[in-house]
Design an enzyme around this catalytic site. Sequence first.
Site, PDB file in Angstrom:
ATOM      1  N   CYS A 132       0.820  -1.201   0.000  1.00 28.47           N
ATOM      2  CA  CYS A 132       0.000   0.000   0.000  1.00 28.47           C
ATOM      3  C   CYS A 132       0.864   1.264   0.000  1.00 28.47           C
ATOM      4  O   CYS A 132       1.357   1.681   1.053  1.00 28.47           O
ATOM      5  CB  CYS A 132      -0.922  -0.017   1.221  1.00 28.47           C
ATOM      6  SG  CYS A 132      -1.903   1.466   1.399  1.00 28.47           S
ATOM      7  N   CYS A 135      -0.442   4.064   2.207  1.00 31.52           N
ATOM      8  CA  CYS A 135      -0.204   3.925   3.647  1.00 31.52           C
ATOM      9  C   CYS A 135       1.265   4.172   3.998  1.00 31.52           C
ATOM     10  O   CYS A 135       1.567   4.769   5.023  1.00 31.52           O
ATOM     11  CB  CYS A 135      -0.549   2.512   4.129  1.00 31.52           C
ATOM     12  SG  CYS A 135      -1.976   1.781   3.358  1.00 31.52           S
ATOM     13  N   ASP A 136       2.177   3.666   3.171  1.00 26.12           N
ATOM     14  CA  ASP A 136       3.589   3.600   3.574  1.00 26.12           C
ATOM     15  C   ASP A 136       4.526   4.503   2.771  1.00 26.12           C
ATOM     16  O   ASP A 136       5.705   4.623   3.112  1.00 26.12           O
ATOM     17  CB  ASP A 136       4.097   2.154   3.460  1.00 26.12           C
ATOM     18  CG  ASP A 136       3.263   1.200   4.303  1.00 26.12           C
ATOM     19  OD1 ASP A 136       2.752   1.654   5.348  1.00 26.12           O
ATOM     20  OD2 ASP A 136       3.125   0.029   3.927  1.00 26.12           O
TER      21      ASP A 136
END
Length: 304
Positions: A132, A135-136
């Site tokens: 992701c 997200c990261d």
Amino acid sequence: MKYDVVIVGSGPAGWTAGIYAVRADLKVLVVEGDQPGGQLTITTKVDNYPGFSEGINGPELMEVMKKQAVNLGVEVKGGLVSGIEKTESGFVVKMGREGIETRSVIVTTGARARWLGVPGEKELMGKGVSGCATCDGMFFKDKEVAVIGGGDSAVEEATFLTRFCKKVYIVHRRDSLRATASEQKRVFSNKKIEMVWNSQVKEFVGKERLEGVKIVDKDGKESLLKVEGAFVAIGRDPATEFLEGKVELFESGHIKVGFLERETMTSVEGIFAAGDCVDQKFRQAVVSAGMGCKAAMEVEKWLG
Ligand code: NAP
């Protein structure tokens, strides 16, 4: 009976089914699953969902859908469904030891990220390997990273990552992308992105953290792509394991529908399905929402 319909899953198909079912005066429960809001909660901006002239962030879109459903009277429960049992008068939706009685079920469990299954992938997950970018991505500021895949997800993630990263490689197993033309154009005109064609990932290399990705080209030549982050974006599998042996599935795991002349009825009368757990072709939020609507309308008719 506690509910007229229990909806399993909380993506666009689930909330739309909930909205339509509750508007039909049915008693409705949505079980949210292990990723409330579904796949859109791990995307960035959604520009192609009608009704938002400036686009809307995926998580926000799901929050708005949930609010709308709840305001109309849909009940919501957190947690995972482990199975669905047929009873004489309907179904019991199992959540561990708990069982929820209902007259009908709509499955809208969507799909989950697929992984490569090569050495180092599991071990380095969260230590450089990710599924992701949204997200990261920010953990890789000014670093070099790789995205694996050639579809819309891969190119979208790659473009997003150029906001933070010094350089983004897209490692793809063929010599052309599957992604839509407009996304391809964005990638090819982005100077921070470099394509690595005809290459498969053999291993994620690193001890404490990812140090590189071992790739092999079509002639069998191996090389090490030195990157600190690697984002796997090779598609998704339907989240239907809990239905194996219960309703008819395709080999891919997608649910077969269209039984008893109803578009969303599964092979078990009273269990309906909609969204990415069914759809092998379009896999778009707006299509899922449309299918959720159809499922709720068919449930209403079927319940009589
Ligand atoms: P996808 O379209 O199925 O693409 C998966 C990619 O991963 C393909 O390029 C495939 O290669 C590659 N791949 C699959 N298995 C692999 C393996 N074992 N090793 C190496 N490469 C592998 O999946 P997606 O990109 O996640 O998109 C899914 C759906 O969502 C699509 O319909 C897409 O249009 C949609 N989507 C839409 C948007 C948007 O509209 N904004 C954003 C994201 C996704 P091959 O090409 O060789 O098969």
